[in-house]
Design an enzyme around this catalytic site. Structure first.
Site, short mmCIF file in Angstrom:
data_model
loop_
_atom_site.label_atom_id
_atom_site.label_comp_id
_atom_site.label_asym_id
_atom_site.label_seq_id
_atom_site.Cartn_x
_atom_site.Cartn_y
_atom_site.Cartn_z
N SER A 172 0.84 -1.20 0.00
CA SER A 172 0.00 0.00 0.00
C SER A 172 0.87 1.24 0.00
O SER A 172 1.68 1.44 0.92
CB SER A 172 -0.89 0.02 1.25
OG SER A 172 -1.39 1.34 1.42
N HIS A 226 -1.28 -1.33 -4.29
CA HIS A 226 -2.54 -0.99 -3.61
C HIS A 226 -2.57 0.51 -3.32
O HIS A 226 -1.64 1.06 -2.72
CB HIS A 226 -2.63 -1.80 -2.32
CG HIS A 226 -3.91 -1.64 -1.57
ND1 HIS A 226 -5.06 -2.36 -1.87
CD2 HIS A 226 -4.24 -0.86 -0.51
CE1 HIS A 226 -6.02 -2.03 -1.03
NE2 HIS A 226 -5.56 -1.11 -0.20
N ASP A 275 -4.68 3.62 -1.70
CA ASP A 275 -5.71 3.93 -0.72
C ASP A 275 -6.24 5.35 -0.88
O ASP A 275 -5.52 6.32 -0.63
CB ASP A 275 -5.14 3.76 0.70
CG ASP A 275 -4.99 2.30 1.08
OD1 ASP A 275 -5.97 1.55 0.92
OD2 ASP A 275 -3.90 1.91 1.53
N MET A 279 -8.82 8.13 0.45
CA MET A 279 -9.59 8.46 1.66
C MET A 279 -10.11 9.89 1.57
O MET A 279 -9.41 10.77 1.06
CB MET A 279 -8.69 8.34 2.89
CG MET A 279 -8.03 6.99 3.05
SD MET A 279 -7.14 6.90 4.60
CE MET A 279 -6.37 5.29 4.44
N HIS A 332 -8.44 1.19 -3.72
CA HIS A 332 -9.33 0.97 -2.57
C HIS A 332 -9.97 2.30 -2.20
O HIS A 332 -9.30 3.19 -1.67
CB HIS A 332 -8.47 0.40 -1.43
CG HIS A 332 -9.22 0.16 -0.16
ND1 HIS A 332 -8.57 -0.10 1.04
CD2 HIS A 332 -10.54 0.13 0.13
CE1 HIS A 332 -9.47 -0.28 1.99
NE2 HIS A 332 -10.67 -0.14 1.47
N MET A 364 -12.07 4.52 0.02
CA MET A 364 -12.67 4.72 1.34
C MET A 364 -13.33 6.09 1.31
O MET A 364 -12.87 7.05 1.96
CB MET A 364 -11.57 4.62 2.42
CG MET A 364 -11.11 3.18 2.61
SD MET A 364 -9.50 3.04 3.41
CE MET A 364 -8.42 3.20 1.99
N MET A 417 -11.20 -6.05 5.78
CA MET A 417 -10.39 -5.11 6.56
C MET A 417 -10.04 -5.75 7.89
O MET A 417 -10.92 -6.12 8.67
CB MET A 417 -11.16 -3.81 6.81
CG MET A 417 -11.47 -2.96 5.58
SD MET A 417 -10.03 -2.48 4.59
CE MET A 417 -9.00 -1.64 5.78
N GLY A 431 -0.32 1.10 9.85
CA GLY A 431 0.40 0.84 11.09
C GLY A 431 -0.43 0.42 12.28
O GLY A 431 0.03 0.47 13.42
N ASP A 476 -6.53 -6.52 4.28
CA ASP A 476 -6.00 -5.16 4.34
C ASP A 476 -5.93 -4.69 5.79
O ASP A 476 -6.95 -4.48 6.43
CB ASP A 476 -6.87 -4.23 3.50
CG ASP A 476 -6.22 -2.88 3.28
OD1 ASP A 476 -5.12 -2.64 3.80
OD2 ASP A 476 -6.83 -2.06 2.56
C1 DX5 Z 1 -5.98 1.29 5.89
C2 DX5 Z 1 -5.57 1.05 4.47
C3 DX5 Z 1 -4.49 0.04 4.32
C4 DX5 Z 1 -3.24 0.41 5.02
C5 DX5 Z 1 -2.56 -0.83 5.50
O1 DX5 Z 1 -7.12 2.05 5.92
O2 DX5 Z 1 -6.66 0.63 3.68
O3 DX5 Z 1 -4.25 -0.30 2.96
O4 DX5 Z 1 -2.37 1.15 4.26
O5 DX5 Z 1 -1.46 -0.43 6.24
P1 DX5 Z 1 -0.69 -1.41 7.21
O6 DX5 Z 1 -0.19 -2.55 6.38
O7 DX5 Z 1 0.40 -0.54 7.74
O8 DX5 Z 1 -1.65 -1.86 8.25
ZN ZN Z 2 -6.37 -0.32 1.56
#
Ligand code: DX5
Ligand code: ZN
Length: 231
Positions: free
Chosen positions: A12, A37, A39, A41, A70, A72, A141, A149, A177
């Site tokens: 990601s 990937h 993300d 948001m 992805h 969100m 998720m 993190g 994820d």
């Molecule tokens: C969280 C994201 C993930 C995130 C995963 O909302 O959708 O893709 O980056 O990060 P780690 O692997 O650090 O948990």
């Molecule tokens: Zn994600």
């Protein structure tokens, strides 16, 4: 894109250097990433903001393989076309993002992308039961979405097992994820997952000018999952 259930590592870029996305995408692919990937948001569906379709379009030429987007965001439907035009191979929307996930999935496929649906930790596997014949990917998720993190939520492993049984022979990926590491990856792969998103566990210790740790981190996750498959 052809379908197979081999384990795929999808770093990601939420954990990448935001001032250097193009080079970061090239570095993780060179170091063995299977998918990239991305993300997105909106500060509304999740309590964090990243970027939108223009950034996806800008990084697209730097990704040779699969761009896995992805979303969100809520609402999601008004933006699907823009992310497809930006070059997303897979567009994943959240079941919780609106009242019409069936329509959203139709719109994603109608825009020419593969369709994914994501489930927050509190959302049951059964919420996608009537979508199984029309989706390409289910994203489980294993943290609450919004930040990298965070700690892996173990209760989701059972959900993966349920989904794997529900999917049967259908060509549907199960993506994990959140909190994926060499420690947690084997648990979800054993339960039936095949796509492992990892942000912090891939990017830790490396950079565009020192990308070798990315490769070490990707291999560590892949080997942990493969060791289990060999048992
Ligand atoms: C969280 C994201 C993930 C995130 C995963 O909302 O959708 O893709 O980056 O990060 P780690 O692997 O650090 O948990
Ligand atoms: Zn994600």
């Amino acid at each position: 894109m052809t379908f197979d259930r081999s384990v795929k590592i999808a770093p990601s870029i939420l954990s990448a250097d935001f001032a250097n996305f193009g080079a970061e995408c090239e570095a993780i692919e060179a170091q063995g990433a299977d998918w990239v990937h991305v993300d997105v948001m909106d500060g509304h569906f999740v309590p964090n903001i990243t970027f939108g379709p223009a950034t996806c379009a800008a990084i697209r030429p730097h990704i040779k393989g699969v761009m896995d987007v992805h979303l969100m965001i809520a609402p999601v439907d008004p933006y699907i076309e823009a992310f497809a035009t930006a070059g997303a191979d897979i567009i994943t929307a959240h079941v919780e993002a609106g009242p019409h996930i069936h329509r959203t999935v139709q719109a994603i496929r109608g825009a020419g992308a593969k369709a994914g649906v994501a489930l927050n930790p509190g959302t049951p596997a059964e919420s996608v039961e009537y979508l199984l014949d029309m989706v390409d990917l289910i994203c489980v998720m294993t943290v609450n979405p919004g930040f990298g993190g965070q700690k892996f939520i173990q209760s989701q492993v059972e959900k993966v097992r349920k989904l794997r049984a529900m999917i049967g022979d259908r060509p549907v990926h199960i993506e994990i994820d959140g909190g994926v590491t060499a420690d947690t990856a084997p648990r979800v792969v054993a339960a039936g997952a095949d796509v492992l998103v990892a942000g912090s566990a891939v990017f830790k210790g490396g950079s565009v000018s020192n990308p070798a740790p990315y490769g070490d981190n990707i291999r560590a996750i892949r080997q942990a999952a493969a060791a289990l498959a060999a048992e």
